[in-house]
Motif scaffolding. Structure first.
Motif, short mmCIF file in Angstrom:
data_model
loop_
_atom_site.label_atom_id
_atom_site.label_comp_id
_atom_site.label_asym_id
_atom_site.label_seq_id
_atom_site.Cartn_x
_atom_site.Cartn_y
_atom_site.Cartn_z
N ARG A 112 65.05 -20.34 10.63
CA ARG A 112 64.78 -19.97 11.91
C ARG A 112 63.64 -21.08 12.48
O ARG A 112 62.84 -21.78 12.51
CB ARG A 112 64.60 -19.17 12.43
N HIS A 113 65.09 -21.92 13.03
CA HIS A 113 64.53 -23.22 13.51
C HIS A 113 64.66 -23.09 15.65
O HIS A 113 65.33 -22.77 15.85
CB HIS A 113 65.58 -24.77 13.48
N GLN B 151 65.49 -25.78 20.91
CA GLN B 151 66.44 -25.72 19.99
C GLN B 151 66.23 -24.24 19.26
O GLN B 151 64.69 -24.19 19.59
CB GLN B 151 65.49 -27.33 19.20
N PHE B 152 67.20 -23.89 19.32
CA PHE B 152 67.64 -23.32 18.70
C PHE B 152 69.09 -23.11 17.44
O PHE B 152 70.09 -23.17 17.77
CB PHE B 152 67.39 -21.89 19.32
N GLY B 153 68.33 -22.49 16.51
CA GLY B 153 69.61 -21.77 14.77
C GLY B 153 68.84 -21.16 13.95
O GLY B 153 67.76 -21.51 13.76
N SER C 69 72.92 -16.56 13.78
CA SER C 69 72.34 -15.99 15.39
C SER C 69 72.43 -17.42 15.82
O SER C 69 71.92 -18.97 15.63
CB SER C 69 71.67 -15.67 15.80
N PHE C 70 72.54 -17.22 16.85
CA PHE C 70 72.36 -19.02 18.00
C PHE C 70 72.25 -19.42 19.48
O PHE C 70 72.17 -17.87 19.61
CB PHE C 70 74.28 -19.61 18.07
N ALA D 203 69.70 -28.29 15.51
CA ALA D 203 68.66 -27.53 15.23
C ALA D 203 69.18 -26.17 13.95
O ALA D 203 68.55 -26.05 13.61
CB ALA D 203 68.87 -26.46 16.70
N PHE D 204 70.53 -26.46 14.32
CA PHE D 204 71.19 -25.76 12.54
C PHE D 204 71.03 -26.46 11.45
O PHE D 204 70.40 -26.00 10.65
CB PHE D 204 72.60 -25.89 12.85
N ARG D 205 70.70 -28.43 11.38
CA ARG D 205 70.75 -28.76 10.05
C ARG D 205 69.27 -28.36 9.69
O ARG D 205 68.60 -28.27 8.70
CB ARG D 205 70.88 -30.31 11.38
N GLN D 206 67.78 -28.76 11.52
CA GLN D 206 67.14 -28.26 10.60
C GLN D 206 66.98 -26.62 10.46
O GLN D 206 66.04 -26.22 9.42
CB GLN D 206 65.98 -28.38 11.86
#
Length: 694
Positions: free
Chosen positions: A492-493, A502-504, A566-567, A576-579
């Motif tokens: 989770r980022h 930023q959320f991923g 989740s997003f 964010a999803f890359r991280q």
């Protein structure tokens, strides 16, 4: 009484010396330290081209006068020099004897009319001679053997020929036998003319009466020579069976014809250091060496009005590129536009004669001439060119051998990186047996070559000619890592810093794959847990991590499946999803029992059979596994050893092989598979990797 020119034979050179058939080109080739450069000096001195022969020790030879050749007291490139002898013109190409520089000589051979193989009367040199004779047979170049250093040889010539014969596919026909006093060769008997000569140091030999003590040996040796000639001449065979003594003219004719037809390999003797046997050699070449029209016919170019062969390229500091060329048919006028293999047209910026490192301007060149053409930048060694507009058929040339040693090049000044690429391209143009590689995986510039001396000389040239100083580095090994078990992990980022955050959030399933499968990424997202446009970003994050796993090396043979996540409708983004993907891998991979893998090379080693025991020891010392032995096809007395050897143990393998085989052993290799490394060796590799990273 001085020696006479001797018979010319019915088809000899008399009546053909009006220059129509052009200068002849002869390669001097032989094992390292056999005396080729010394022989060239003796030939130049005997024909008045130089006042006295130079010496390698005194750095005074016409050839080998580059700083690199002088520093190492060895030929590191071709030497070209021309002479006039009894109104005939000859160009000699002195080829390097070291196997590390052999490709330069191999490129020159196809367009030579003939080759003189210079070797010592030493049975230990047989494998080295065999390498050269094989090369000549494949190029279909007529050749004779010059047994050098007979003044210091401890072996009887009659015993050496049977030892050397297995090295040659063609019968070795002894043309001369030595006259010895107290074990020292003081002269020789020419078996074709049946004349005896006594040596005079650096002067013409003198005819003497045939010594009584050698008369019976001469009769036996002459009959053996005639028997070998008669194998290809039925009339001569009938004369021998009828005890009829053949005329000397007939003998000379047979020697000439059977040499040109590639049926025999005559053997002459002498001492280049003392200038003994040089005149006899020159006269044999004058009468028996093919002319350029015969060479053009051998190469399938006799019907081509204009053909020339480029056998060497040299980039000079001031004059640009020089291409060394043998003209095979037609003429090349000054200012000619020549056409290369791929149809490229280039105007030659001058025509030059070559004498060692010296060049002199000339107005044109005709068939037979060996010259240099200026600024043929688009033409490379091994190309057949023409003055015509249409490309012509190409002479078959040997491929560059696979490199056997590599070093990393580190620059003292990073500003030289662009200069290095340009300069290295010129080095490779001059010497196609070099390979420059920019290895992106290892972050290293590699120079591949044919051995330690080959690479050392190349670096010396790089600094002398182009002013680029490099730091020599050890070639890095392409270690990899993989995993033995799997896991599921969440990454989770989340970051909030005012405005959009930023959320991923991702859940990954990490599993091992069979060896050599590679890296696979998949997804099993349902119900819109993660918008599909973010899934590629997760894969990018995963692959970013896999470029350097928990052990510090690229990861292979791993399956990563995006299972869930989740997003946030506002804060989620590609970054964010890359991280998030990378964070999940960072947490999960150490839990998957990571293991270190090393590349294993498939190695094919070729050596004389007598060296097998030593080679087995070398392979074992390098953690290698011997897979099998086979006789080397069409190479009597040689074997091929197949083995697996770790890439980490390949450095300097060629040095050990050559040391164990008197310089003739070699190998080819290629990647085969990855194998796990464990124990102390693994610890050493990881420690070394951390030290480099620090």
């Amino acid at each position: 009484m001085t020696s006479s020119d001797g018979p010319t034979g019915r088809n000899g050179a008399q009546g053909r010396r009006n220059g129509v058939r052009g200068a002849r080109c002869i390669a001097l080739i032989g094992p390292f330290a056999s005396g080729k450069t010394t022989l060239l000096e003796a030939i130049l001195a005997r024909t008045g081209r130089i006042s006295r022969p130079g010496s390698i020790a005194a750095n005074s030879t016409v050839g080998d006068n580059t700083p690199e050749a002088r520093n190492h007291a060895m030929s590191v490139g071709l030497n070209v020099a021309s002479i006039s002898f009894l109104d005939d013109e000859f160009t000699f190409i002195d080829c390097p004897g070291s196997v590390e520089f052999a490709h330069e000589g191999a490129l020159a051979l196809p367009a030579c009319d003939m080759a003189v193989v210079v070797c010592e009367a030493d049975a230990k040199r047989v494998p080295a001679v065999q390498l050269i004779l094989k090369q000549l047979n494949e190029a279909k170049v007529p050749h004779l053997l010059f047994l050098n250093k007979v003044d210091i040889s401890q072996a009887a010539i009659a015993d050496i020929i049977p030892n050397l014969q297995p090295a040659s596919e063609k019968p070795l026909v002894l043309r001369q036998i030595p006259i010895s006093e107290n074990g020292v060769a003081t002269g020789f008997v020419d078996l074709a003319s049946e004349r005896a000569y006594v040596y005079r140091e650096r002067a013409q030999s003198e005819i003497i009466e045939l010594p009584k003590g050698i008369a019976s040996d001469e009769k036996v040796a002459r009959f053996q020579m005639l028997e070998k000639l008669a194998d290809y001449d039925d009339e001569l065979m009938e004369q021998l069976l009828s005890d009829v003594t053949p005329a000397n003219d007939r003998v000379f004719d047979d020697l000439t014809k059977e040499l040109k037809d590639g049926l025999i390999c005559p053997v002459l003797i002498g001492s280049a250091e003392r200038g003994n046997g040089i005149l006899r050699l020159l006269k044999a070449l004058r009468h028996e060496c093919p002319f350029v029209d015969e060479t053009a016919a051998r190469l399938g170019l006799s019907d081509v009005p204009s053909a020339a062969y480029v056998f060497k390229s040299v980039h000079t500091k001031a004059g640009g590129k020089l291409s060394f060329v043998r003209v095979l048919t037609g003429e090349i006028p000054d200012g000619a536009i020549v056409t290369g293999r791929d149809g490229q047209e280039v105007r030659a910026a001058g025509i030059f004669s070559i004498q060692g490192e010296e060049t002199s301007k000339r107005s044109g060149a005709k068939a037979g001439d060996t010259i240099a053409l200026g600024r043929l930048d688009a033409i490379h060694s091994g190309e057949t060119i023409t003055v015509g507009k249409t490309p012509i058929r190409q002479i078959s040339t040997p491929d560059a051998p696979q490199p056997v040693l590599a070093i990393g090049l580190g620059l003292k000044d990073r500003k030289d990186e662009v200069k290095l690429s340009a300069a290295a391209a010129k080095l490779v143009d001059e010497d196609p047996s070099l390979v420059l590689e920019h290895n992106a995986d290892m972050h290293q510039i590699l120079l591949h070559g044919q051995g330690e001396m080959h690479l050392r000389v190349s670096l010396e040239r790089l600094q002398r000619k182009y002013g680029i100083e490099v730091v020599r580095e050890r070639r890095r090994v392409g270690y990899k890592e993989t995993i033995k078990s799997g896991t599921e992990v969440r990454g989770r980022h989340k970051k909030q810093s005012g405005g959009h955050g930023q959320f991923g959030d991702v859940k990954l399933d990490i599993q091992p794959l069979p060896r050599s499968t590679g890296v696979m990424f998949g997804e099993k997202i349902t119900g819109g847990a993660i918008p599909r446009n973010f899934i590629p970003s997760v894969e990018i994050g995963v692959r970013d991590y896999l470029s350097e796993g928990p052990l510090g090396f690229p990861v292979v043979d791993v399956s990563v499946t995006l299972m869930d996540g989740s997003f946030h409708s506002v804060d989620s983004s590609d970054m964010a999803f890359r991280q998030a993907g990378r964070l999940a891998m960072t947490e999960g991979m150490p839990k998957c029992n990571p293991v270190l893998l090393e590349p294993i090379m498939s190695v094919s080693i070729v050596v004389p059979s007598e060296s097998n025991a030593r080679i087995n020891g070398i392979i074992s010392q390098r953690r290698g596994q011997i897979l099998g032995f086979d006789a080397r096809p069409e190479w009597p007395g040689w074997d091929v050893i197949q083995a697996h050897i770790p890439e980490a143990e390949m450095d300097n393998l060629i040095i050990d092989l050559r040391s164990a085989t008197a310089g003739v052993g070699s190998f080819t290799s290629g990647f085969d598979h990855l194998a796990e490394v464990s124990g102390r060796l693994k610890d050493q590799v990881l420690a070394a990797s951390k030290a480099v990273a620090a």
